[in-house]
Design an enzyme around this catalytic site. Structure first.
Site, mmCIF file in Angstrom:
data_model
loop_
_atom_site.group_PDB
_atom_site.id
_atom_site.type_symbol
_atom_site.label_atom_id
_atom_site.label_comp_id
_atom_site.label_asym_id
_atom_site.label_seq_id
_atom_site.Cartn_x
_atom_site.Cartn_y
_atom_site.Cartn_z
ATOM 1 C CD GLU A 1 -17.544 -17.778 5.217
ATOM 2 O OE1 GLU A 1 -16.780 -17.761 6.211
ATOM 3 O OE2 GLU A 1 -17.122 -17.752 4.045
ATOM 4 C CG ASP B 1 -19.235 -17.698 1.702
ATOM 5 O OD1 ASP B 1 -19.398 -16.991 2.703
ATOM 6 O OD2 ASP B 1 -18.342 -18.560 1.617
ATOM 7 C CD GLU C 1 -16.247 -16.515 -2.135
ATOM 8 O OE1 GLU C 1 -15.283 -16.159 -1.447
ATOM 9 O OE2 GLU C 1 -16.362 -17.665 -2.622
ATOM 10 N N GLY D 1 -9.451 -20.397 -12.569
ATOM 11 C CA GLY D 1 -8.579 -21.141 -11.675
ATOM 12 C C GLY D 1 -7.228 -20.491 -11.449
#
Length: 320
Positions: free
Chosen positions: A133, A135, A137, A231
């Protein structure tokens, strides 16, 4: 600097410092790193080049929706689309084909305003348990705070290679290009024409590299307020819904293969296979150093709590 004869530009020696502001005395080691890399590349006889200019095509040429079809809106004959996220669902799409290597680009305008808790993703992924993968994001934020772009590379089902940067512009105001160049030598993440990350082929160190698992391209807009913003401390404010991400471009120039294919039938003949795309050029290295020094806020290579021993690809590679 010792250059390995079998492939002089797979991985280069050393580990760069954490980012510092340009012009400070601490920026000199990083600049010397860049100079050393450029000299090594020149000495090897390889002249690097930037990827070819992406070709904008309509959404339906390369992509299909994957879920919540009613949360995708089409404009200008499908040349532009918007993804919508509300308290019921997000949505996403995927490429029609699977690819082994190539150049993949998307123009995106991210969710404006208070986007805390949302994630807009653009990535390549294979379809099995030990998946590969690549990514992008984009992690939403409260109004007035900078967007965070997180990148990651999974190989053989293993990820945990996160890097995070602040973008040097407001990605909600206009479209910007986010692209991946992937060949046997390196994976390069670009924002517009600026390389923000390189993951080199370091198989000789025992580090797996994506080379034999075809990947589809995906994009999605979804709620991840359990982790995306501070978070998980900042939750999605559904009174601001629907959240909207806008897309155009939809460029794919890759070696198309069936999901079961283990190699590219045209390997070695496509433009991204050529010698000039085995490494960055000097200007690209300077831009990468600029991103490292001014905008990088997390790099797994420097995280001793997670990795008491420096990962091998980080130990040897200055530019990741």
């Amino acid at each position: 600097m010792k250059i390995r004869k079998h492939n002089p530009l797979l991985c280069l020696l050393g580990q760069g410092n954490k980012p510092t502001k340009m012009g400070s005395s601490n920026s000199w080691p990083a600049m010397l790193v860049v100079i050393g890399i450029v000299v090594a590349a020149s000495a090897s006889g390889i002249t690097a080049a930037a990827p070819r200019k992406p070709i904008a095509v309509p959404f339906g040429r390369n992509y299909v929706p994957t879920w919540a079809f009613d949360h995708i809106k089409y404009y200008n004959g499908g040349s532009d689309i918007q993804l919508f996220l509300d308290k019921y669902t997000g949505t996403g799409f995927q490429s029609k084909g699977s690819y082994l290597f190539g150049h993949f680009s998307m123009d995106i305008k991210l969710v404006p305003g208070d986007s805390a808790g949302t994630v807009t993703a653009f990535y390549l992924s294979s379809q099995n348990s030990e998946h590969d993968e690549i990514d992008f994001e984009f992690l939403g934020n409260r109004s007035g705070q900078p967007y965070i772009l997180q990148t990651n590379v999974f190989t053989g089902g293993k990820g945990d290679r996160e890097q995070r940067i602040y973008l040097w512009f407001d990605p909600t105001q206009t479209y910007h290009s986010y692209s991946v160049l992937w060949n046997l030598y390196q994976i390069v993440f670009f924002v517009d024409d600026v390389p923000i990350r390189v993951f080199k082929n370091c198989k000789d160190l025992g580090v797996r590299f994506p080379f034999n698992q075809p990947m589809k391209l995906y994009s999605s807009l979804w709620n991840a307020d359990d982790w995306a913003t501070r978070g998980g401390l900042e939750k999605t404010d559904w009174s601001k819904a629907p959240f909207v991400a806008s897309y155009k471009g939809f460029h794919i120039d890759g070696c198309e293969a069936s999901v079961e294919a283990k190699f590219c039938a045209t390997q070695g003949t496509r433009w991204w296979d050529q010698r000039e795309f085995q490494d960055l050029d000097s200007m690209q290295y300077r831009r990468l150093a600029w991103v490292r020094q001014k905008y990088t806020i997390y790099n797994y290579c420097n995280d001793r709590s997670r990795y008491p021993a420096v990962p091998p690809e980080c130990k040897r590679d200055r530019d990741i």
